[in-house]
Design an enzyme around this catalytic site. Sequence first.
Site, short mmCIF file in Angstrom:
data_model
loop_
_atom_site.label_atom_id
_atom_site.label_comp_id
_atom_site.label_asym_id
_atom_site.label_seq_id
_atom_site.Cartn_x
_atom_site.Cartn_y
_atom_site.Cartn_z
N SER A 131 0.99 -1.06 -0.20
CA SER A 131 -0.14 -0.12 0.28
C SER A 131 0.74 1.72 0.12
O SER A 131 1.80 0.97 0.41
CB SER A 131 -0.99 0.28 1.19
N LYS A 185 -4.82 -6.54 3.52
CA LYS A 185 -4.75 -5.46 2.85
C LYS A 185 -6.26 -5.34 1.78
O LYS A 185 -6.87 -4.17 1.46
CB LYS A 185 -3.85 -5.55 1.22
N HIS A 188 -7.88 -3.31 4.73
CA HIS A 188 -7.22 -2.11 4.54
C HIS A 188 -7.86 -1.42 3.68
O HIS A 188 -7.65 -0.24 3.59
CB HIS A 188 -5.68 -2.14 4.16
N ASN A 189 -7.95 -1.72 2.55
CA ASN A 189 -8.89 -1.49 1.71
C ASN A 189 -10.71 -1.17 2.05
O ASN A 189 -10.66 0.38 1.92
CB ASN A 189 -9.18 -1.90 0.34
N GLU A 192 -10.11 1.83 3.95
CA GLU A 192 -9.19 3.14 3.00
C GLU A 192 -10.90 3.63 2.55
O GLU A 192 -11.18 5.09 2.26
CB GLU A 192 -8.81 2.58 1.72
#
Length: 469
Positions: A131, A185, A188-189, A192
């Site tokens: 990232s 991940k 994480h997105n 986000e």
Amino acid sequence: MENNTYDFGLVGLGVMGRNFILNVADNDYKAFGYDLDPEKVSALIKEGGDKGRVNASGDISSFVDALSLPRKIMLLVPAGKIVDAVIESLLPYLSPDDIIIDGGNSFFTDTDRREEYLKNKGIHFFGAGVSGGAKGARKGPSIMPGGSQEAYAQVQPIFEAVAAKFKGEPCVAYLGPKSAGNYVKMVHNGIEYGLMQLITEAYDLLKKGATVSNNELHEIFTKWNNGRLQSFLIEITAEIFKKEDNLGEGHLVDKILDKAKQKGTGKWTSQNAMDLGIPVPTIDMAVSMRELSALKEDRIKANTMFSKPESILKNKKELEEKTEAALFFAFIITYTQGLHQLADASKEYDYNLKLNTIAKIWRAGCIIRAGLLEDISEAFDVDMELQNLLLSPVFKEKITSSLPAAREIVAYAANQGIPMPGLFSALSYFDAYTSGRLPLNLLQAQRDHFGSHTYERTDREGIFHTDWS
Ligand code: 6PG
């Protein structure tokens, strides 16, 4: 070029790949790139070749031969079928124990499948979420590797050298077996998406509620970034508000079409949260709002059919302060939801995730880096088994102090017809999560009434069914 002398190979010399490989070379490793596009190959050689540590080729066998054993080959190519195709094209040239690392946003079950497939061929494979966008790849991303720990150990020194540093600590750590890296991940997105949606809502509210100009928004977001909201996304938002339009008058942000695109990682987060049975409504809302934004023509038509309430403007200073607090509250809730999903997925998929480690490697380099992550890692340091941040004493004061503003902003936005579904969902999530009793007893009664689905009782054990009519 001597064979078997390059420490690291990278397939896919697009923006991310080119920047990542230059970062590897900056850290004194010899790195070799591969891409089918000859322009990308020559662009890399031109940019990094003079260091003597970067080379590239469009020929797969020269690429593979250049790498030292066991080969460490990272793929930075679009997720999906391309990853499988690249793996197939590499396979005939590889030796036992070579390592392939997927650095893209691959769906986690694809990573599990690929790991299994390649294990049978004596090749190690693991996913490592990366990232930070192009700048992060060049100057230090946050890296989220999973898979075989033994294979990761071979790459660890390179990853620790290239990763972003937070107070000297590299923002990379082995996260867990199988697809743990890609899974983390993905979430994480999802976070986000949630944070980005919340920021757009604050922007809308300040404009509609107090006619705040772009220049003022720049000032406000800059100030926020120096306080408890300090984060990469707030920082770049401040920058966006001051950018002039180079094709016309005024600020560029005002000329950008309000239809959001997505590549799907936020949607995957929501979908998988549903599968796990973990509520992440603020992330769900963020996905829905991108979808709703795409319905531009419908929105324009509907806008002419229904008028908005009469606008009651607020005092600028007051609205700014309340919005800051509401945003802080909703940021906490968004991280809470994503981390709750990770806590549950860790059990469901046997990832054995350490949430404090994840929070630590998110403190720099990645898109959701924020001052708040220091507190989040502390909360999980204090209690490694913590399932939900709302149960942590570390967050109690932060929530109670920002909650009244969140309530006020939600009430005001509702009365003004300003859509803030991210904030609304965060507040409702909080109110529901902190309710010892919800009205879902009634829902259970309805299910039993029309479908004999049965219910449990509060005062005795067992499964009950009633003839309601
Ligand atoms: C990152 C980002 C990145 C992602 C983009 C675009 O961590 O660097 O998450 O991996 O691809 O943010 O995502 P969308 O196109 O879905 O908005």
